[in-house]
Write an enzyme that holds these catalytic residues in place. Sequence first.
Site, PDB file in Angstrom:
ATOM      1  N   GLY A  11      74.128  27.203 -20.129  1.00  0.00           N
ATOM      2  CA  GLY A  11      73.266  28.392 -20.133  1.00  0.00           C
ATOM      3  C   GLY A  11      72.923  28.846 -18.728  1.00  0.00           C
ATOM      4  O   GLY A  11      72.685  28.026 -17.854  1.00  0.00           O
ATOM      5  N   THR A 127      68.205  24.561 -16.027  1.00  0.00           N
ATOM      6  CA  THR A 127      67.987  24.920 -17.430  1.00  0.00           C
ATOM      7  C   THR A 127      66.538  25.314 -17.612  1.00  0.00           C
ATOM      8  O   THR A 127      65.643  24.644 -17.076  1.00  0.00           O
ATOM      9  CB  THR A 127      68.315  23.767 -18.398  1.00  0.00           C
ATOM     10  OG1 THR A 127      67.747  24.080 -19.684  1.00  0.00           O
ATOM     11  CG2 THR A 127      67.761  22.431 -17.964  1.00  0.00           C
ATOM     12  N   ASP A 129      64.848  24.947 -20.117  1.00  0.00           N
ATOM     13  CA  ASP A 129      64.171  24.036 -21.051  1.00  0.00           C
ATOM     14  C   ASP A 129      63.416  22.909 -20.344  1.00  0.00           C
ATOM     15  O   ASP A 129      62.581  22.250 -20.947  1.00  0.00           O
ATOM     16  CB  ASP A 129      65.190  23.412 -22.027  1.00  0.00           C
ATOM     17  CG  ASP A 129      66.012  24.483 -22.727  1.00  0.00           C
ATOM     18  OD1 ASP A 129      65.481  25.597 -22.901  1.00  0.00           O
ATOM     19  OD2 ASP A 129      67.175  24.217 -23.076  1.00  0.00           O
ATOM     20  N   ARG A 173      65.453  24.550 -26.934  1.00  0.00           N
ATOM     21  CA  ARG A 173      66.227  23.492 -27.604  1.00  0.00           C
ATOM     22  C   ARG A 173      65.285  22.478 -28.269  1.00  0.00           C
ATOM     23  O   ARG A 173      64.365  22.864 -28.959  1.00  0.00           O
ATOM     24  CB  ARG A 173      67.197  22.814 -26.625  1.00  0.00           C
ATOM     25  CG  ARG A 173      68.282  23.775 -26.162  1.00  0.00           C
ATOM     26  CD  ARG A 173      69.508  23.047 -25.734  1.00  0.00           C
ATOM     27  NE  ARG A 173      69.265  22.253 -24.538  1.00  0.00           N
ATOM     28  CZ  ARG A 173      70.225  21.716 -23.817  1.00  0.00           C
ATOM     29  NH1 ARG A 173      71.488  21.899 -24.152  1.00  0.00           N
ATOM     30  NH2 ARG A 173      69.953  21.004 -22.749  1.00  0.00           N
TER      31      ARG A 173
HETATM   32  P1  ADP Z   1      74.074  22.248 -20.669  1.00  0.00           P
HETATM   33  O1  ADP Z   1      74.797  21.865 -19.438  1.00  0.00           O
HETATM   34  O2  ADP Z   1      73.174  23.426 -20.452  1.00  0.00           O
HETATM   35  O3  ADP Z   1      73.389  21.064 -21.336  1.00  0.00           O
HETATM   36  P2  ADP Z   1      76.140  22.166 -22.715  1.00  0.00           P
HETATM   37  O4  ADP Z   1      75.592  20.974 -23.402  1.00  0.00           O
HETATM   38  O5  ADP Z   1      76.639  23.285 -23.567  1.00  0.00           O
HETATM   39  O6  ADP Z   1      75.131  22.845 -21.698  1.00  0.00           O
HETATM   40  O7  ADP Z   1      77.367  21.652 -21.787  1.00  0.00           O
HETATM   41  C1  ADP Z   1      78.024  22.560 -20.951  1.00  0.00           C
HETATM   42  C2  ADP Z   1      79.460  22.200 -20.855  1.00  0.00           C
HETATM   43  O8  ADP Z   1      79.615  20.899 -20.278  1.00  0.00           O
HETATM   44  C3  ADP Z   1      80.205  22.097 -22.187  1.00  0.00           C
HETATM   45  O9  ADP Z   1      80.590  23.344 -22.677  1.00  0.00           O
HETATM   46  C4  ADP Z   1      81.406  21.260 -21.773  1.00  0.00           C
HETATM   47  O10 ADP Z   1      82.359  22.059 -21.109  1.00  0.00           O
HETATM   48  C5  ADP Z   1      80.814  20.313 -20.746  1.00  0.00           C
HETATM   49  N1  ADP Z   1      80.516  19.023 -21.393  1.00  0.00           N
HETATM   50  C6  ADP Z   1      79.434  18.668 -22.109  1.00  0.00           C
HETATM   51  N2  ADP Z   1      79.525  17.389 -22.549  1.00  0.00           N
HETATM   52  C7  ADP Z   1      80.720  16.928 -22.108  1.00  0.00           C
HETATM   53  C8  ADP Z   1      81.426  15.678 -22.229  1.00  0.00           C
HETATM   54  N3  ADP Z   1      80.920  14.646 -22.896  1.00  0.00           N
HETATM   55  N4  ADP Z   1      82.646  15.580 -21.643  1.00  0.00           N
HETATM   56  C9  ADP Z   1      83.177  16.607 -20.959  1.00  0.00           C
HETATM   57  N5  ADP Z   1      82.572  17.793 -20.805  1.00  0.00           N
HETATM   58  C10 ADP Z   1      81.371  17.967 -21.365  1.00  0.00           C
END
Ligand code: ADP
Length: 323
Positions: A11, A127, A129, A173
């Site tokens: 985000g 973030t 959050d 979230r």
């Molecule tokens: P945030 O970083 O805001 O928590 P997300 O949870 O959507 O957002 O994660 C962002 C991106 O990080 C995902 O779309 C993915 O590309 C990458 N990502 C998240 N978890 C993993 C993982 N376990 N292994 C590899 N890439 C990951």
Amino acid sequence: MKKIAILCSGGDVSSMNAVLKRFVDYSIAKGLIPYFVNNGYDGLIDNNIYKAGYSDVAGIISSGGTKIRSSRSKRFKDIGYRKQAISNLKDHCIDYVVVLGGDGSFRGMQEISNESESIVFGGIPSTIDNDIAGTNYCLGVDTALNGIKYAIDSIRDTASSLGRAFVVEIMGRESGYLTLVSALTSGAEMCLIPEIPHNLDAYKKRFKKEIKQGREYFIAIVSEALNNTQEVANWLEKEVNIESRVIILGHVQRGGNPTVYDRLMAFHFATHTIDTILKEHKSFVTCYNSRGFEHKKIEDVAFKKSTIKDELLKLAMEYGDSK
Ligand code: ADP
């Protein structure tokens, strides 16, 4: 000359552009060549990597969102695509990568840093959050809180003029942090967050008493995680006997002109991250705590659950109490 790249993942938050500005200026000042990666981890996979300069960051400090775009990349969870990303970084001879994102992005950063060996990664918690373990502050939180404050102040004008209840749903979230701080700082009468069980009977007793004592309207701030915003409005109409409306702030919370605090924090986060990258040979996340800025191992940030501080939770507990 060493090369340093930056990307935004997950985000967007206000003040990512302020980080980009400082990143370019400070990298050049430190004798590094700055690179941008468009589109987050997808951009790494698609080789959307290019040299950045002063003109790329001129005038962007005041806008929300991110000039280099962000993404949620399903492909990045696949080792084959991460290998492609590493190969692209190596083709450009990139030595260091800065990642702006949340805990998901840092889990991805952990994977690629383990697999790429020589490239050092530094994370900047970003973030609204404020739900990343290991840091008290994440970029974008102050701007989001100020945006929510303006919205609730406006809603209060109508609530007080018409004698209504407004139930305002706050995005965040699984975390009730934004909801709680917004409720406290806007003088809301009700605050529901997932961290604290709530007692509607106690609220009812208190609200009825307060109506008798002259209270004419109510503001309820409710966390999206509880998934009961409309129910609360229905409850207010039926049990407290006051006309109620629901407002869902949603993505309005994310954007907008970054506050002075977020711009300054962006400046510090970028500076600390580049300084650490130049000193450390291991990937890390920059955190901000009572000791100031420090760096932590990725696993101590990305794989732990964040909690709201006890002193804030104590205040949250007062909300549901019958007085
Ligand atoms: P945030 O970083 O805001 O928590 P997300 O949870 O959507 O957002 O994660 C962002 C991106 O990080 C995902 O779309 C993915 O590309 C990458 N990502 C998240 N978890 C993993 C993982 N376990 N292994 C590899 N890439 C990951």
